[in-house]
Design a protein around this motif. Sequence first.
Motif, mmCIF file in Angstrom:
data_model
loop_
_atom_site.group_PDB
_atom_site.id
_atom_site.type_symbol
_atom_site.label_atom_id
_atom_site.label_comp_id
_atom_site.label_asym_id
_atom_site.label_seq_id
_atom_site.Cartn_x
_atom_site.Cartn_y
_atom_site.Cartn_z
ATOM 1 N N HIS A 8 -26.358 -4.685 -46.199
ATOM 2 C CA HIS A 8 -25.835 -3.793 -45.161
ATOM 3 C C HIS A 8 -25.911 -4.502 -43.812
ATOM 4 O O HIS A 8 -26.518 -4.006 -42.862
ATOM 5 N N ILE A 9 -25.260 -5.654 -43.751
ATOM 6 C CA ILE A 9 -25.340 -6.485 -42.555
ATOM 7 C C ILE A 9 -24.733 -5.804 -41.339
ATOM 8 O O ILE A 9 -25.065 -6.134 -40.190
ATOM 9 N N ILE A 10 -23.856 -4.814 -41.559
ATOM 10 C CA ILE A 10 -23.230 -4.126 -40.415
ATOM 11 C C ILE A 10 -24.247 -3.323 -39.617
ATOM 12 O O ILE A 10 -23.949 -2.907 -38.496
ATOM 13 N N SER A 11 -25.445 -3.121 -40.164
ATOM 14 C CA SER A 11 -26.489 -2.436 -39.398
ATOM 15 C C SER A 11 -27.036 -3.314 -38.289
ATOM 16 O O SER A 11 -27.698 -2.825 -37.372
ATOM 17 N N GLY A 12 -26.792 -4.624 -38.405
ATOM 18 C CA GLY A 12 -27.155 -5.510 -37.302
ATOM 19 C C GLY A 12 -28.444 -6.285 -37.467
ATOM 20 O O GLY A 12 -28.940 -6.854 -36.487
ATOM 21 N N TYR A 13 -29.014 -6.333 -38.679
ATOM 22 C CA TYR A 13 -30.273 -7.037 -38.895
ATOM 23 C C TYR A 13 -30.076 -8.175 -39.899
ATOM 24 O O TYR A 13 -29.651 -7.940 -41.029
ATOM 25 N N LYS A 14 -30.422 -9.402 -39.488
ATOM 26 C CA LYS A 14 -30.267 -10.589 -40.313
ATOM 27 C C LYS A 14 -31.637 -11.221 -40.549
ATOM 28 O O LYS A 14 -32.225 -11.809 -39.637
ATOM 29 N N LYS A 59 -16.204 -0.010 -35.068
ATOM 30 C CA LYS A 59 -15.486 -0.852 -36.019
ATOM 31 C C LYS A 59 -15.417 -2.295 -35.523
ATOM 32 O O LYS A 59 -15.556 -3.236 -36.320
ATOM 33 N N ALA A 60 -15.212 -2.479 -34.233
ATOM 34 C CA ALA A 60 -15.158 -3.827 -33.676
ATOM 35 C C ALA A 60 -16.514 -4.523 -33.794
ATOM 36 O O ALA A 60 -16.600 -5.712 -34.129
ATOM 37 N N LEU A 61 -17.584 -3.765 -33.536
ATOM 38 C CA LEU A 61 -18.939 -4.321 -33.643
ATOM 39 C C LEU A 61 -19.256 -4.703 -35.080
ATOM 40 O O LEU A 61 -19.810 -5.775 -35.352
ATOM 41 N N ASN A 64 -23.631 -10.858 -33.056
ATOM 42 C CA ASN A 64 -24.261 -9.602 -32.607
ATOM 43 C C ASN A 64 -25.295 -9.086 -33.599
ATOM 44 O O ASN A 64 -25.341 -7.885 -33.898
ATOM 45 N N LEU A 65 -26.117 -9.976 -34.113
ATOM 46 C CA LEU A 65 -27.132 -9.612 -35.101
ATOM 47 C C LEU A 65 -28.537 -9.839 -34.543
ATOM 48 O O LEU A 65 -28.776 -10.794 -33.802
ATOM 49 N N HIS A 66 -29.462 -8.959 -34.898
ATOM 50 C CA HIS A 66 -30.877 -9.183 -34.622
ATOM 51 C C HIS A 66 -31.422 -10.137 -35.686
ATOM 52 O O HIS A 66 -31.223 -9.926 -36.882
ATOM 53 N N ARG A 67 -32.118 -11.175 -35.268
ATOM 54 C CA ARG A 67 -32.757 -12.110 -36.194
ATOM 55 C C ARG A 67 -34.138 -11.567 -36.523
ATOM 56 O O ARG A 67 -34.969 -11.390 -35.625
ATOM 57 N N VAL A 68 -34.368 -11.285 -37.799
ATOM 58 C CA VAL A 68 -35.555 -10.524 -38.207
ATOM 59 C C VAL A 68 -36.527 -11.399 -38.992
ATOM 60 O O VAL A 68 -36.138 -12.104 -39.929
ATOM 61 N N LEU A 69 -37.798 -11.331 -38.605
ATOM 62 C CA LEU A 69 -38.887 -11.937 -39.363
ATOM 63 C C LEU A 69 -39.530 -10.849 -40.201
ATOM 64 O O LEU A 69 -39.992 -9.830 -39.661
ATOM 65 N N LEU A 70 -39.558 -11.021 -41.524
ATOM 66 C CA LEU A 70 -40.110 -10.019 -42.428
ATOM 67 C C LEU A 70 -41.562 -10.336 -42.743
ATOM 68 O O LEU A 70 -41.914 -11.496 -43.006
ATOM 69 N N ILE A 71 -42.417 -9.314 -42.733
ATOM 70 C CA ILE A 71 -43.835 -9.476 -43.048
ATOM 71 C C ILE A 71 -44.215 -8.455 -44.107
ATOM 72 O O ILE A 71 -43.876 -7.265 -43.994
ATOM 73 N N SER A 97 -27.203 8.240 -25.550
ATOM 74 C CA SER A 97 -26.048 8.048 -26.433
ATOM 75 C C SER A 97 -25.609 6.591 -26.477
ATOM 76 O O SER A 97 -24.848 6.200 -27.354
ATOM 77 N N ARG A 98 -26.099 5.793 -25.520
ATOM 78 C CA ARG A 98 -25.770 4.360 -25.505
ATOM 79 C C ARG A 98 -26.959 3.515 -25.944
ATOM 80 O O ARG A 98 -26.972 2.302 -25.720
ATOM 81 N N ASP A 99 -27.945 4.150 -26.540
ATOM 82 C CA ASP A 99 -29.120 3.428 -27.029
ATOM 83 C C ASP A 99 -28.698 2.472 -28.148
ATOM 84 O O ASP A 99 -28.007 2.865 -29.090
ATOM 85 N N THR A 100 -29.130 1.214 -28.049
ATOM 86 C CA THR A 100 -28.719 0.215 -29.038
ATOM 87 C C THR A 100 -29.222 0.527 -30.441
ATOM 88 O O THR A 100 -28.696 -0.002 -31.419
ATOM 89 N N LYS A 101 -30.234 1.386 -30.569
ATOM 90 C CA LYS A 101 -30.734 1.749 -31.906
ATOM 91 C C LYS A 101 -29.710 2.563 -32.678
ATOM 92 O O LYS A 101 -29.746 2.611 -33.910
ATOM 93 N N PHE A 102 -28.807 3.241 -31.978
ATOM 94 C CA PHE A 102 -27.846 4.122 -32.640
ATOM 95 C C PHE A 102 -26.427 3.555 -32.657
ATOM 96 O O PHE A 102 -25.589 4.031 -33.425
ATOM 97 N N ILE A 103 -26.167 2.563 -31.822
ATOM 98 C CA ILE A 103 -24.813 2.028 -31.728
ATOM 99 C C ILE A 103 -24.445 1.297 -33.012
ATOM 100 O O ILE A 103 -25.153 0.385 -33.444
#
Length: 461
Positions: free
Chosen positions: A155-161, A121-123, A132-139, A58-64
């Motif tokens: 949808h930046i609130i998902s955490g991927y930039k 909401k705070a996140l 608090n964003l993952h920096r993503v390389l797109l291929i 329940s604390r897995d970062t994939k779902f938070i």
Amino acid sequence: MRILDLLCIVLAVSGAYTLRFGSNDDAALRGQITEFSYVTVSLLLIIAWWSALEYTGSRDTKFIGTGIEEYRRVTATSLWLFGAVAVFSYVFQLQTARGYVAVALPLGVLFLVTSRWVQRKALQKTRKEGLNLHRVLLIGASSSVDHLNSKLEQHIISGYKPVAAVLTDSGAIRGELPALHGLPTVELVLDAIDRSGADTVAISSGAELDPTFLRHLGWALSAREVGMIMAPALTDVSGPRIHMQPVAGLPLIHVTTPKLEGVKAFAKRIFDIAVASCILLVLAIPMAIVALLVRLDSPGPALFFQERVGKRGKPFKMIKFRSMRTDAEAQLINLQDQSEGNGVLFKMKKDPRVTRMGSWIRRFSIDELPQLFNVLNGTMSLVGPRPPLPREVALYDNFAHRRLLVKPGITGLWQVSGRSDLSWDESIRLDLYYVENWSLAQDLLILFRTAKAVFGKDGAY
């Protein structure tokens, strides 16, 4: 999150102990062999509950911070834990105080879910600020990378930039995202990671990449602790519809389409009738007052009946409180060129046909309350696609007609996602998403979000 989870559990268990036993120090759980103080039982329950939340992910970062999976896992874990307590008590014939359990479980779930919601909401707030964003390389191919880039940015609130891209063709992408061209190699990808500072690699569809390359890339990324994401060409598909099945070493993705029939349709109908009846009973007198005010404000009836298109294209009369003058339809032709809608729907922020009372009841969607009678007679549902006019249906393409597979709703994704400010294509997309991904849990979530949308100002005219 671990600390707040522990605090919530301690509060719930302590509250259950106090409410059930008060200040009695000799409260005990009596079994055949031994006797345990409920203080000891409470301590064991706190440890087990907190550990179960960790073990079940329940604390897995994939779902938070994304979707309702986090809330579902918290609730399911709590139910399973107390189910295990009940089985343990039965097997060892321990007379567990039912009042203690009946208070601790719902109180704990309420505290935990509320805590996760606040943290979420705070996140999301920090992610909108670029933290608090993952920096993503797109291929991938340019068109696929461009689509994935725009979706992640929206949808930046998902955490991927997205921070850089490796394109497998000679195409270009919109925006200022740095991009390399050519068939990617492990060395090229690692170099792009070093340059961009990416901590995640997302491989989009359209890239003709060798399976051996993907395997070697996965090993290299694992050694650097860089995440790897595969982004298939699936859009507007919710999580419960996707199931992964490994076959001969291949991760096959199964996509199912929920059908609103049988038991599901019956459950939705019962839910509609029960909720609509309760609302009508509570609001009967206020609705009667609104009807009287509408009559006093301008000449004409209190109710307005308009033909709309329902399930499978069947027309029906939708009921609303009248918010316009009685000659509104006749004046529409002269106002068409002043429309501020999305090109298909006629909308004006300051429509001269709207009465004083009509402006107020539209502001809070009070004019839609009589549609509860449409819900009772089965022509509408509480939640569903927006009920279209016949002239709108005439403009539908083959895909847009799929929104007529279910009953239209008083509220829906269109109501909680911008209302009149939505473009025509976005309105259709939201309606199709609802049809393709229907679930009772989603209906409950939309009803909850509707209250916020109704009291908000955006799109209400």
